[in-house]
Structure formats: structure tokens, C-alpha cells
Design an enzyme around this catalytic site. Sequence first.
Site, PDB file in Angstrom:
ATOM      1  N   LYS A  17     -22.534 -63.225  44.728  1.00 39.84           N
ATOM      2  CA  LYS A  17     -21.473 -62.717  44.591  1.00 39.84           C
ATOM      3  C   LYS A  17     -20.782 -62.989  43.029  1.00 39.84           C
ATOM      4  CE  LYS A  17     -20.768 -63.360  49.467  1.00 39.84           C
ATOM      5  NZ  LYS A  17     -19.915 -64.214  50.626  1.00 39.84           N
ATOM      6  N   PHE A  65      -9.306 -62.629  57.137  1.00 39.55           N
ATOM      7  CA  PHE A  65      -9.740 -63.240  55.821  1.00 39.55           C
ATOM      8  C   PHE A  65     -10.667 -61.869  55.182  1.00 39.55           C
ATOM      9  CE2 PHE A  65     -13.513 -64.147  58.730  1.00 39.55           C
ATOM     10  CZ  PHE A  65     -14.545 -63.335  58.159  1.00 39.55           C
ATOM     11  N   ARG A  93     -31.333 -67.030  54.655  1.00 39.47           N
ATOM     12  CA  ARG A  93     -30.227 -67.399  55.140  1.00 39.47           C
ATOM     13  C   ARG A  93     -30.177 -69.228  54.826  1.00 39.47           C
ATOM     14  NH1 ARG A  93     -25.487 -64.574  56.767  1.00 39.47           N
ATOM     15  NH2 ARG A  93     -25.219 -66.369  58.042  1.00 39.47           N
ATOM     16  N   THR A  99     -22.027 -71.055  55.890  1.00 32.63           N
ATOM     17  CA  THR A  99     -20.995 -69.947  55.072  1.00 32.63           C
ATOM     18  C   THR A  99     -19.850 -70.807  54.522  1.00 32.63           C
ATOM     19  OG1 THR A  99     -21.246 -68.610  56.959  1.00 32.63           O
ATOM     20  CG2 THR A  99     -19.175 -68.239  55.636  1.00 32.63           C
ATOM     21  N   ARG A 113     -25.194 -72.447  48.394  1.00 34.53           N
ATOM     22  CA  ARG A 113     -24.008 -72.260  48.536  1.00 34.53           C
ATOM     23  C   ARG A 113     -23.302 -73.934  48.161  1.00 34.53           C
ATOM     24  NH1 ARG A 113     -23.494 -68.267  53.955  1.00 34.53           N
ATOM     25  NH2 ARG A 113     -22.835 -66.603  52.781  1.00 34.53           N
ATOM     26  N   ASN A 123     -18.415 -68.394  48.183  1.00 32.33           N
ATOM     27  CA  ASN A 123     -19.506 -69.149  48.790  1.00 32.33           C
ATOM     28  C   ASN A 123     -20.882 -68.316  48.004  1.00 32.33           C
ATOM     29  OD1 ASN A 123     -19.870 -66.742  50.204  1.00 32.33           O
ATOM     30  ND2 ASN A 123     -19.711 -67.667  52.015  1.00 32.33           N
ATOM     31  N   HIS A 126     -24.590 -63.919  49.244  1.00 33.75           N
ATOM     32  CA  HIS A 126     -24.710 -63.330  50.801  1.00 33.75           C
ATOM     33  C   HIS A 126     -26.115 -63.311  51.315  1.00 33.75           C
ATOM     34  CE1 HIS A 126     -24.294 -60.237  53.870  1.00 33.75           C
ATOM     35  NE2 HIS A 126     -25.175 -59.699  53.375  1.00 33.75           N
TER      36      HIS A 126
HETATM   37  P1  GDP Z   1     -21.853 -65.027  56.167  1.00 36.11           P
HETATM   38  O1  GDP Z   1     -22.924 -64.419  56.956  1.00 36.11           O
HETATM   39  O2  GDP Z   1     -22.339 -66.661  56.166  1.00 36.11           O
HETATM   40  O3  GDP Z   1     -21.671 -64.571  54.808  1.00 36.11           O
HETATM   41  O4  GDP Z   1     -20.601 -65.257  56.708  1.00 36.11           O
HETATM   42  P2  GDP Z   1     -19.724 -64.207  57.541  1.00 36.11           P
HETATM   43  O5  GDP Z   1     -20.697 -62.811  57.890  1.00 36.11           O
HETATM   44  O6  GDP Z   1     -19.107 -64.897  58.637  1.00 36.11           O
HETATM   45  O7  GDP Z   1     -18.497 -63.663  56.431  1.00 36.11           O
HETATM   46  C1  GDP Z   1     -18.958 -62.896  55.448  1.00 36.11           C
HETATM   47  C2  GDP Z   1     -18.058 -63.557  54.215  1.00 36.11           C
HETATM   48  O8  GDP Z   1     -16.410 -63.744  54.314  1.00 36.11           O
HETATM   49  C3  GDP Z   1     -18.532 -65.138  54.032  1.00 36.11           C
HETATM   50  O9  GDP Z   1     -19.631 -65.371  53.213  1.00 36.11           O
HETATM   51  C4  GDP Z   1     -17.044 -65.518  53.156  1.00 36.11           C
HETATM   52  O10 GDP Z   1     -17.427 -64.906  51.956  1.00 36.11           O
HETATM   53  C5  GDP Z   1     -15.992 -64.840  53.679  1.00 36.11           C
HETATM   54  N1  GDP Z   1     -15.618 -65.702  55.068  1.00 36.11           N
HETATM   55  C6  GDP Z   1     -16.059 -65.696  56.290  1.00 36.11           C
HETATM   56  N2  GDP Z   1     -15.532 -66.623  57.155  1.00 36.11           N
HETATM   57  C7  GDP Z   1     -14.256 -66.955  56.438  1.00 36.11           C
HETATM   58  C8  GDP Z   1     -13.033 -67.536  56.767  1.00 36.11           C
HETATM   59  O11 GDP Z   1     -13.000 -68.387  58.033  1.00 36.11           O
HETATM   60  N3  GDP Z   1     -12.152 -67.538  55.915  1.00 36.11           N
HETATM   61  C9  GDP Z   1     -12.269 -67.051  54.586  1.00 36.11           C
HETATM   62  N4  GDP Z   1     -11.305 -67.097  53.598  1.00 36.11           N
HETATM   63  N5  GDP Z   1     -13.464 -66.346  54.082  1.00 36.11           N
HETATM   64  C10 GDP Z   1     -14.552 -66.245  55.068  1.00 36.11           C
HETATM   65 MG    MG Z   2     -22.802 -62.387  57.723  1.00 32.03          MG
END
Ligand code: GDP
Ligand code: MG
Length: 205
Positions: A17, A65, A93, A99, A113, A123, A126
Amino acid sequence: MEFDGRREVQKTLALIKPEAVAKGYEDAIMERIIDEGFTIVRWDKMHLSQEKVQLFYREHEGKSFFPTLIEYITSGPLIVLVLAKHNAVQAWRDLIGPTDVEMAKISFPRSLRALYGTSKTYNACHGSSDPEAARREVKFFYPNINTDPILTNSEANQYIRENLEQYLVDGLTKLAKEKPINPVDWLAHWILDNNPNRPRIEIEE
Ligand code: GDP
Ligand code: MG
């Protein structure tokens, strides 16, 4: 035939990212990717438009978010990678970790991460969440990449043994006995004439 996901060579989509690229972590992350046994099928540096990122993260549309996430991912160039490995989706993963970077630091301190991220939003990486998402996300960036699982040589051999071997040995045995002038043509005709799946049409007198 069912294949065991741990042995199947899969592809998955990874992003380094923008903040991780801006901080100069891309080489360290790519080195780690290689060290962990992934093959880098494709990689490109891209600066994504708002529209493209909104589409990529459409599953999160409406969440609190979402606007922060779009602003973050469009804030600068990022690295898009297609990675291949046995069980690549889960393996990647696992390598990036949870995350939430604070959780990653506590539970998986060697994860990418934990090492290169700064918060739940920022983080660093992806990774596609499951094989279906991986297929969709690889096609999102590279529509022409084949996302079907690749068989290992031993799985291919097993497939041949179970589905073709006896049939082909029968044809090749007959061929060897007849020794035709053009064995390839002969075999092609034999295969067509002896196709076990050929529809048989009964003609009534
Ligand atoms: P991932 O699959 O682990 O990347 O997580 P998700 O698919 O749930 O979310 C996508 C991306 O959105 C994450 O990698 C973070 O950059 C951001 N994100 C996810 N959850 C949150 C949250 O609760 N708060 C904030 N500020 N950002 C978030
Ligand atoms: Mg995701």
C-alpha cells in the site's frame, strides 16, 4: 477429482500500500515474499484513481472507514503483485498478519503488517481474503491472467493415470501391432473412433 488446497498452486493478489511504498519498504517486502517461497507472477507500480479504488473495495462501501480507506489507497503509487504458491491465498494472508497492526505486533511480530504497518488503516499490505476474492482481484488488475489452480506434476500424473492411461495404452498397443506408416494420424483416428464419450445414435429400422 478433488484437490487438496495445501498442495494446489494458487494465485493471489497482493498490494504494497502507498504509505509502505512512500517509506521505502517495497524492496524489503519483495525480498520477504521471495524468501517465503512465493513466485512473483506479475508486479506493477500503479497510482490508482478514486474510481478504481472504490470499485476494488466496494464490499466496504458505506462503512465508517471507507472514505479514509479510499483517500489512503489513492494517496500515492502502490505495488500490485500477483503471487503464486501452494495454498497462496492463505499463505499470503498469514504472512501479512491481522488487519490491526497493534494486534499483529502482539500476536505475529514477524508478519509484514507488524513490521511495516502503523495502524488499523495504514497496515502496509493487502491480501485477497479467500480463493474466490483472489480470482476476482487478480482479474480486476489483469483480466488475461489464468486464475485456474495449476496442478503439480504428480497431480497431473495422477489425473492421467486415473482418466486416460488405460485407454491410451489400448490404442498405443494396437498401433504398435499394426505399425502404420503415419502413426500420429493413425492414433488421431483411433482416438476419434474409440472416444468412449462419443454419443451413440441408435437408428431404428
Ligand atoms: P483486510 O482484508 O485485512 O485488508 O481487512 P478488511 O478487508 O476488513 O479492510 C480493508 C482495509 O480497510 C484494511 O486493510 C484497512 O486498511 C482498512 N480498515 C479495515 N478495518 C478498519 C477499521 O476498523 N478502521 C479503519 N480506520 N480502517 C480499517
Ligand atoms: Mg479484506
